[in-house]
Motif scaffolding. Structure first.
Motif, mmCIF file in Angstrom:
data_model
loop_
_atom_site.group_PDB
_atom_site.id
_atom_site.type_symbol
_atom_site.label_atom_id
_atom_site.label_comp_id
_atom_site.label_asym_id
_atom_site.label_seq_id
_atom_site.Cartn_x
_atom_site.Cartn_y
_atom_site.Cartn_z
ATOM 1 N N GLN A 1 0.860 -1.184 0.000
ATOM 2 C CA GLN A 1 0.000 0.000 0.000
ATOM 3 C C GLN A 1 0.894 1.231 0.000
ATOM 4 O O GLN A 1 2.030 1.188 0.491
ATOM 5 C CB GLN A 1 -0.904 0.026 1.236
ATOM 6 C CG GLN A 1 -2.239 -0.656 1.052
ATOM 7 C CD GLN A 1 -3.211 -0.293 2.175
ATOM 8 O OE1 GLN A 1 -2.833 -0.206 3.331
ATOM 9 N NE2 GLN A 1 -4.477 -0.089 1.820
ATOM 10 N N PHE A 2 0.373 2.347 -0.521
ATOM 11 C CA PHE A 2 1.243 3.516 -0.671
ATOM 12 C C PHE A 2 1.802 3.995 0.664
ATOM 13 O O PHE A 2 2.951 4.447 0.730
ATOM 14 C CB PHE A 2 0.509 4.668 -1.365
ATOM 15 C CG PHE A 2 1.450 5.768 -1.786
ATOM 16 C CD1 PHE A 2 2.167 5.671 -2.966
ATOM 17 C CD2 PHE A 2 1.646 6.883 -0.978
ATOM 18 C CE1 PHE A 2 3.068 6.653 -3.350
ATOM 19 C CE2 PHE A 2 2.541 7.876 -1.354
ATOM 20 C CZ PHE A 2 3.257 7.755 -2.538
ATOM 21 N N LYS A 3 1.021 3.896 1.716
ATOM 22 C CA LYS A 3 1.506 4.383 3.009
ATOM 23 C C LYS A 3 2.717 3.602 3.509
ATOM 24 O O LYS A 3 3.415 4.058 4.427
ATOM 25 C CB LYS A 3 0.374 4.353 4.047
ATOM 26 C CG LYS A 3 -0.196 2.977 4.326
ATOM 27 C CD LYS A 3 -1.380 3.102 5.266
ATOM 28 C CE LYS A 3 -2.030 1.753 5.551
ATOM 29 N NZ LYS A 3 -3.233 1.905 6.410
ATOM 30 N N ASP A 4 3.004 2.448 2.897
ATOM 31 C CA ASP A 4 4.189 1.667 3.268
ATOM 32 C C ASP A 4 5.464 2.204 2.644
ATOM 33 O O ASP A 4 6.552 1.675 2.895
ATOM 34 C CB ASP A 4 4.021 0.199 2.830
ATOM 35 C CG ASP A 4 2.809 -0.473 3.458
ATOM 36 O OD1 ASP A 4 2.453 -0.096 4.592
ATOM 37 O OD2 ASP A 4 2.217 -1.364 2.803
ATOM 38 N N ILE A 5 5.362 3.242 1.829
ATOM 39 C CA ILE A 5 6.523 3.724 1.087
ATOM 40 C C ILE A 5 7.674 4.124 1.992
ATOM 41 O O ILE A 5 8.850 3.973 1.634
ATOM 42 C CB ILE A 5 6.120 4.900 0.158
ATOM 43 C CG1 ILE A 5 7.225 5.184 -0.868
ATOM 44 C CG2 ILE A 5 5.754 6.136 0.951
ATOM 45 C CD1 ILE A 5 6.809 6.162 -1.957
#
Length: 349
Positions: A42-46
């Motif tokens: 998920q993008f928040k894991d970037i």
């Protein structure tokens, strides 16, 4: 490389018509460019891929309501005017695209608004589709700008949705948009939320903002098979002394520079010294990046999933490697990733 090498089949239902509910919860594909390994996150894991001393470079341009609908004098024919950039404040001159362009000539007057109170005169033909308009308005500049933008609509590309909705006013804008001048949103920046920015602060991941007023050149059809013969439209890029210093300092200290979006990538690569540093500037760039290309500044990039044979896909392939990126796009299609400015994201590290 050849244009046809960037073609692939993309059905209309794979283009995202609206963003996900929470900006940072779209899908994130992580491509490791050295090995070709692909992860699905998920993008928040970037931020799991960055740490103290690393820096994200983001584009803080602000989209304005660039698309207007009006009538041609005498015939009353419907016309669409797409505002590209303001040429002169005092004379109220704008560089625009007119559609249909065939019958719009120098001297024609165009009328906008239900009461047709906003009038413009065509004073120059710059290209087959481009025009220069002089708006005829008696009020102050501030009143004119307010009236003009009140008539415009959010310029969501027509291949995303035929007409924008009220929610697009907010959705088609990054949360850090500050400097007005873009006719399309730097889409990779749409995935960043205030919560994600706060988590970046906790991990000592830095942010730097530059301004690149995104134009329509990225979406123009490439009409030459030999990519070396394609000419990109220019975009204004502004890198402050502070921004240049921050980016150069991070590079010197061994931190990673993550360029967020194609506009940032091409701006960072437009003017690089022999010492691989960037300089503060306020210039126009028409840099076109396609494989093979050796990058000087970014160590990682964030981007969306782009249309076939688009210049944005070509820039991504130049960074991640042509074969690895095209295989990643095959994986995106197999795993239901969404394409376009409202779609999912890719991190290449």
């Amino acid at each position: 490389m050849k244009l046809s090498q960037f073609d692939f089949e993309l059905s209309q239902d794979r283009i995202a018509r609206n963003p996900v509910k929470w900006r940072d919860e779209c899908k994130l594909m992580v491509l490791h460019k050295d090995t070709g390994e692909i992860e699905h996150r998920q993008f928040k894991d970037i931020i799991d891929y960055f740490g103290k001393g690393d820096r994200f470079v983001l584009n803080d341009t602000k989209v304005f309501p660039a698309r207007l609908f009006g009538k041609k004098e005498k015939t009353g024919a419907d016309i669409m005017v797409f505002l590209l950039r303001e040429l002169n404040k005092e004379q109220k001159l704008w560089d625009v695209i007119v559609d249909p362009a065939r019958k719009i000539r120098i001297g024609n007057k165009l009328y906008f608004g239900e009461d047709e109170s906003m009038v413009a005169e065509v004073i120059d033909n710059t290209t087959s589709r481009g025009r220069t308009l002089r708006f005829l308005y008696d009020g102050s500049y501030e009143e004119f700008k307010e009236a003009l933008f009140a008539l415009g609509e959010t310029p969501v590309p027509e291949w995303v949705k035929e007409r924008p909705e009220p929610s697009d006013t907010e959705n088609f804008q990054t949360i850090f948009a500050a400097n007005e001048g873009a006719v399309s949103v730097p889409a990779a920046g749409l995935h960043f939320s205030r919560e994600l920015f706060n988590r970046m602060i906790l991990k000592d991941i830095e942010k730097t903002f530059i301004t690149v007023h995104m134009g329509v050149g990225h979406f123009r059809e490439v009409d030459v098979e030999d990519l070396s013969k394609h000419r990109m439209d220019g975009e204004r890029m502004i890198i402050s002394e502070k921004a240049a210093s921050e980016i150069n300092s991070t590079k010197k200290s061994g931190g990673k520079i993550c360029a967020v979006g194609i506009t940032v990538i091409r701006s960072l690569e437009t003017y690089v010294t022999t010492n691989k540093e960037i300089r503060a500037n306020d210039i126009w760039t028409n840099k076109f990046i396609f494989p093979p290309y050796e990058f000087s500044i970014p160590d990682a990039i964030v981007t969306n999933f782009h249309l076939p044979v688009s210049t944005m896909l070509m820039a991504v392939a130049a960074f991640g490697g042509y074969e690895k990126v095209m295989k990643a796009y095959e994986s995106a299609l197999e795993n239901d990733y969404r394409f376009g400015p409202y779609g999912d994201a890719m991190l290449i590290i």
